[in-house]
Design an enzyme around this catalytic site. Structure first.
Site, PDB file in Angstrom:
ATOM      1  N   TYR A  95      61.286  25.731  46.675  1.00 28.71           N
ATOM      2  CA  TYR A  95      61.753  25.684  48.063  1.00 28.71           C
ATOM      3  C   TYR A  95      61.065  24.571  48.836  1.00 28.71           C
ATOM      4  O   TYR A  95      59.867  24.316  48.653  1.00 28.71           O
ATOM      5  CB  TYR A  95      61.438  27.006  48.762  1.00 28.71           C
ATOM      6  CG  TYR A  95      62.362  28.129  48.416  1.00 28.71           C
ATOM      7  CD1 TYR A  95      63.742  28.019  48.636  1.00 28.71           C
ATOM      8  CD2 TYR A  95      61.878  29.304  47.879  1.00 28.71           C
ATOM      9  CE1 TYR A  95      64.596  29.068  48.323  1.00 28.71           C
ATOM     10  CE2 TYR A  95      62.714  30.364  47.566  1.00 28.71           C
ATOM     11  CZ  TYR A  95      64.080  30.237  47.792  1.00 28.71           C
ATOM     12  OH  TYR A  95      64.910  31.266  47.489  1.00 28.71           O
TER      13      TYR A  95
ATOM     14  N   LYS B 122      40.707  55.319  50.235  1.00 24.28           N
ATOM     15  CA  LYS B 122      41.821  55.074  51.164  1.00 24.28           C
ATOM     16  C   LYS B 122      42.757  53.996  50.609  1.00 24.28           C
ATOM     17  O   LYS B 122      42.408  53.288  49.647  1.00 24.28           O
ATOM     18  CB  LYS B 122      41.250  54.639  52.517  1.00 24.28           C
ATOM     19  CG  LYS B 122      40.433  53.350  52.455  1.00 24.28           C
ATOM     20  CD  LYS B 122      39.565  53.164  53.695  1.00 24.28           C
ATOM     21  CE  LYS B 122      38.775  51.862  53.608  1.00 24.28           C
ATOM     22  NZ  LYS B 122      37.753  51.757  54.667  1.00 24.28           N
TER      23      LYS B 122
HETATM   24  C1  LIG Z   1      36.566  51.341  54.111  1.00 27.73           C
HETATM   25  C2  LIG Z   1      35.275  51.859  54.619  1.00 27.73           C
HETATM   26  C3  LIG Z   1      34.157  51.929  53.782  1.00 27.73           C
HETATM   27  C4  LIG Z   1      34.122  51.331  52.399  1.00 27.73           C
HETATM   28  O1  LIG Z   1      33.789  49.970  52.529  1.00 27.73           O
HETATM   29  P1  LIG Z   1      33.601  49.004  51.272  1.00 27.73           P
HETATM   30  O2  LIG Z   1      33.196  47.723  51.880  1.00 27.73           O
HETATM   31  O3  LIG Z   1      34.945  48.931  50.614  1.00 27.73           O
HETATM   32  O4  LIG Z   1      32.588  49.613  50.386  1.00 27.73           O
HETATM   33  C5  LIG Z   1      33.014  52.551  54.273  1.00 27.73           C
HETATM   34  N1  LIG Z   1      32.973  53.031  55.532  1.00 27.73           N
HETATM   35  C6  LIG Z   1      34.016  52.939  56.387  1.00 27.73           C
HETATM   36  C7  LIG Z   1      33.891  53.459  57.763  1.00 27.73           C
HETATM   37  C8  LIG Z   1      35.195  52.340  55.967  1.00 27.73           C
HETATM   38  O5  LIG Z   1      36.225  52.220  56.814  1.00 27.73           O
END
Ligand SMILES: *Cc1c(COP(=O)(O)O)cnc(C)c1O
Length: 371
Positions: A259, A39
């Protein structure tokens, strides 16, 4: 590797390291399936390159958050299993069918909607179910599982192919909540028709065999990030960031930098101005004032602290102590890499490595190793 002369910052993404990380996780989980979570554009490194590398390692089960991500992924792999964690919005079931993506259904309503859709098209299409065992974020609530268990009509209508839950404190092996969630999940899934199950993210993999179940959903560890709060990070670094010096100048004692004139120089200081800033996802929290300690970049082996605030497109570094010939206009400075990893950047930015990765900017020139 020749770079265009107008390159500003170079993000080097080591797909060989990504593949090694996948192999390492796979060997830890043994007979359980090792699914990849890709994702948010493959945690910022690029979904397309990440997926191509993972396919070469034999990965065939992927998780994404959104349907649009599933579409992109389907274009890269016709035969992989694609799960969409965010589940169904009303009236979207047919869009999942179009690309053979599997929704992770998150409520009784979603399950009913999918079952109804399957009945309408006379196909027992596959879908997973997410049970919320303690996040209070997404998934069928514990109370609803009993109701669901009595609904054989629903389970006859669609192909219930996976059941999952998500750990709230997997990064903290000492947390009692992990075992509580695992036990609750086991008791709830026993009420439903039998199918493959998962509860572990990357950290969950490292919690031990009892968390692996039939499948693990690994994300951050693939990309080289730290998944457990403490102890060594066994994964290989996947990203490296080098910024480019556009100007070197002298500042005098008592003058200020950047800044807000937030930083007053305590000595004659050679300043290197580097072409990257918060507009590239380089957090403003990495900047310094007279009261907050400096984050650090590297010129070769030489640490060079940030001076003043991070601007949108620029940062300034104290290079006084570096041999002059190493700090030249057009030269490079390591901002993330072997001397300062993404977890250290995360700590200094008051965040986690996940956010450091997903913030990686779109202006960087991206170089892929091992493609
Ligand atoms: C993003 C996600 C993962 C992966 O988690 P990591 O900590 O990056 O390994 C697994 N399960 C769900 C439901 C997620 O949203």
């Amino acid at each position: 590797m020749t770079l265009d002369p107008d390159v500003t910052a170079v993000l080097t993404i080591d797909l060989g390291a990504l593949r090694r990380n996948y192999r390492a996780l796979k060997s830890v989980v043994g007979s359980a399936e090792c699914a990849a979570v890709v994702k948010a554009d493959g945690y910022g490194i690029g979904m397309e390159v990440a997926v191509k590398a993972l396919l070469l390692e034999g990965c065939r089960i992927f998780f994404v958050a959104t349907l649009e991500e599933a579409r992109q992924l389907r274009a890269l792999s016709a035969d992989s299993l694609i799960y969409v964690l965010n589940g169904l919005f009303p009236g979207t079931a047919h869009l999942f069918r179009e690309i053979s993506a599997r929704p992770v259904l998150c409520s009784l309503t979603e399950i009913e909607e999918w079952a109804m859709f399957c009945q309408d098209c006379l196909k027992r299409l596959p879908a997973a179910i997410h049970i919320d065992t303690g996040m209070n974020r997404l998934g069928v609530s514990v109370q609803d599982v009993d109701q669901l268990a009595g609904r054989s009509d629903l389970f006859e209508a669609f192909n219930f192919c996976h059941v999952m839950s998500h750990l709230a404190c997997a990064d903290t092996p000492g947390s009692e909540k992990n075992a509580v969630q695992l036990e609750l999940f086991q008791s709830l899934r026993a009420k439903l028709p039998n199918c493959s199950a998962s509860i572990a993210n990357s950290a969950g993999v490292l919690l031990g065999k009892q968390y692996h179940l039939d499948l693990v959903r690994t994300g951050i560890a693939l990309y080289g990030g730290r998944s457990l709060c403490r102890g060594p990070n066994p994964m290989k670094a996947v990203v490296r960031l080098d910024g480019r010096i556009i100007q070197v100048r002298m500042g005098q004692e008592g003058e200020t930098v950047g800044y807000g004139a937030s930083r007053t120089l305590g000595r004659p200081t050679r300043i290197a101005t580097v072409a990257l800033g918060y507009g590239d996802g380089f957090s403003r929290l990495l900047g310094v004032s007279d009261t907050i300690p400096a984050s650090v970049a590297y010129v070769g082996e030489h640490p060079v602290p940030l001076l003043g605030r991070v601007s949108m497109d620029l940062i300034t570094l104290d290079v006084t102590d570096v041999p002059e010939e190493l700090v030249v206009r057009g030269g490079f400075v390591e901002l993330m890499g072997p001397h300062i990893d993404i977890d250290e950047i995360a700590v200094r930015s008051r965040t986690i490595c996940y956010e450091v990765l997903t913030n990686l900017g779109s202006r960087y020139t991206r170089i892929y190793l091992g493609l």
